[in-house]
Design a protein around this motif. Structure first.
Motif, PDB file in Angstrom:
ATOM      1  N   GLU B  41      10.426  14.048  16.014  1.00  0.00           N
ATOM      2  CA  GLU B  41      10.091  12.993  15.053  1.00  0.00           C
ATOM      3  C   GLU B  41       9.400  13.518  13.792  1.00  0.00           C
ATOM      4  N   PHE B  42       8.414  14.395  13.976  1.00  0.00           N
ATOM      5  CA  PHE B  42       7.623  14.840  12.813  1.00  0.00           C
ATOM      6  C   PHE B  42       8.470  15.681  11.871  1.00  0.00           C
ATOM      7  N   ILE B  43       9.498  16.329  12.411  1.00  0.00           N
ATOM      8  CA  ILE B  43      10.379  17.124  11.541  1.00  0.00           C
ATOM      9  C   ILE B  43      11.313  16.198  10.767  1.00  0.00           C
ATOM     10  N   THR B  44      11.961  15.294  11.482  1.00  0.00           N
ATOM     11  CA  THR B  44      12.897  14.378  10.821  1.00  0.00           C
ATOM     12  C   THR B  44      12.167  13.576   9.747  1.00  0.00           C
ATOM     13  N   LYS B  45      10.960  13.110  10.063  1.00  0.00           N
ATOM     14  CA  LYS B  45      10.218  12.317   9.077  1.00  0.00           C
ATOM     15  C   LYS B  45       9.828  13.154   7.862  1.00  0.00           C
ATOM     16  N   ARG B  46       9.477  14.420   8.087  1.00  0.00           N
ATOM     17  CA  ARG B  46       9.118  15.242   6.920  1.00  0.00           C
ATOM     18  C   ARG B  46      10.343  15.527   6.057  1.00  0.00           C
ATOM     19  N   VAL B  47      11.494  15.666   6.688  1.00  0.00           N
ATOM     20  CA  VAL B  47      12.726  15.865   5.906  1.00  0.00           C
ATOM     21  C   VAL B  47      13.027  14.603   5.085  1.00  0.00           C
ATOM     22  N   ILE B  48      12.841  13.435   5.680  1.00  0.00           N
ATOM     23  CA  ILE B  48      13.042  12.186   4.930  1.00  0.00           C
ATOM     24  C   ILE B  48      12.016  12.088   3.805  1.00  0.00           C
ATOM     25  N   HIS B  49      10.788  12.490   4.074  1.00  0.00           N
ATOM     26  CA  HIS B  49       9.725  12.481   3.060  1.00  0.00           C
ATOM     27  C   HIS B  49      10.089  13.370   1.873  1.00  0.00           C
TER      28      HIS B  49
END
Lengths: 214, 214
Positions: B41-49
């Motif tokens: 989750e934290f990786i996917t969210k940072r990529v979206i960020h």
């Protein structure tokens, strides 16, 4: 080398790959029924080349004569100021220097960090103030910080400082769209990517597109 | 400051902006009915960020236990090798160095340029060969050159060299998808963004996401 039918490696010389990429982009724009104004085409295509994202066709906004203005600025030796070292690192500084321009990023300056802390501002905003003291025309290439755009707007409204050109492509979810709209409401020459998308790579790609045209 | 109703500037402290951004991303993921495996989750969210692009939810691929493997590598001091100076510049090198790791990019090395010319290869491919000689585990963070991924695949198949980890996020239209599929077909631990999208910023964001978790 193993390849599936669907994903074949094409053995092309490095210089052919970029050419082939732009051909594919042009073909797909036609397939999608999209026509881009001739003056803007090489910029929009380079942004798509950098992002593989055709959404930029809908969101890139150019002020009147923006491309001609930016070309003239670079040809006459304007500097470029970015809001990230990533954007700085993406800009072709050797090609820019042939026209007499330099690219700067003040984000990692100790003085900027100190002032930002003292004044409770972002480093990006302090960087813009610092850049506004450069005694030649400056193209601002903003790919990250909405506060950079907000500060440029404030300088323009409150001090009369007018940036020669603003590339506004911060990316994100907070204040990004609003900051872009502020610049869109001025008569500063701009290329702005409306909405949430953008990035340091997009800001650098727009700079390089113009540099490569000259 | 003038603001339209639709685009209001929120006056937040710099450190609050990132927090608010991640809240918005989480809210919109819920609205879209998207659930991401907890580990990723934290990786996917940072990529979206980094991209403001929710498409990455669909295309980011993680090998079994990828996140745990990458965390362990960084914790034990693995180096990171990128294929662009932009990606290098985006990685938080100070945070990485606390674990004993260094980040490298060999693309601008004169020796690499010379060898690439002599052997009619891309500098990215030569850079990968050079990186494969580093005598400690290396995480490859590829955000631009499909030829870097192809070379890593060839080294693995032909010489037995096995990269400790591959982040595969080149962007583009030629060989990009095929190069990613090559790595997806191996047992090298990976985080790959399937399809055309990616970029140096995405490769750097994935590195930073993991570094910040430690």
């Amino acid at each position: 080398m193993e390849n599936t039918e669907q994903h074949k490696i094409e053995y092309l010389l490095p210089e052919e790959i970029e050419k082939r990429s732009f051909e594919i982009i042009s073909e797909e724009l036609v397939q999608r029924g999209i026509q881009i104004p001739a003056e803007e085409e090489f910029i929009t295509k380079r942004v798509i080349h950098t992002s593989a994202d055709f959404d930029y066709v809908q969101t890139l906004c150019f002020s009147n004569g923006a491309v001609t203005i930016m070309k003239d600025l670079i040809r006459k030796g304007a500097d470029i100021v970015t809001d990230t070292n990533m954007a700085l690192s993406g800009i072709n500084k050797r090609a820019l220097s042939k026209f007499g321009g330099m690219a700067h990023c003040f984000m990692a300056d100790e003085e900027v960090a100190l002032l930002a802390k003292q004044r409770n501002m972002t480093r990006a905003a302090v960087s813009m103030e610092k850049a506004s003291a450069i005694e030649k025309p400056v193209i601002f290439a903003i790919g990250n910080a909405p506060t950079a755009l907000i500060k440029l707007y404030e300088l323009f409204r409150e001090t009369g400082y007018k940036p020669a050109f603003v590339i506004g492509a911060p990316v994100g979810f907070v204040n990004v769209e609003a900051a872009k709209e502020l610049i869109l409401g001025t008569d500063i020459p701009y290329i702005i990517n409306r909405g949430r998308k953008g990035g340091s790579n997009i800001a650098a790609a727009i700079c390089n597109a113009v540099i490569y045209q000259l």
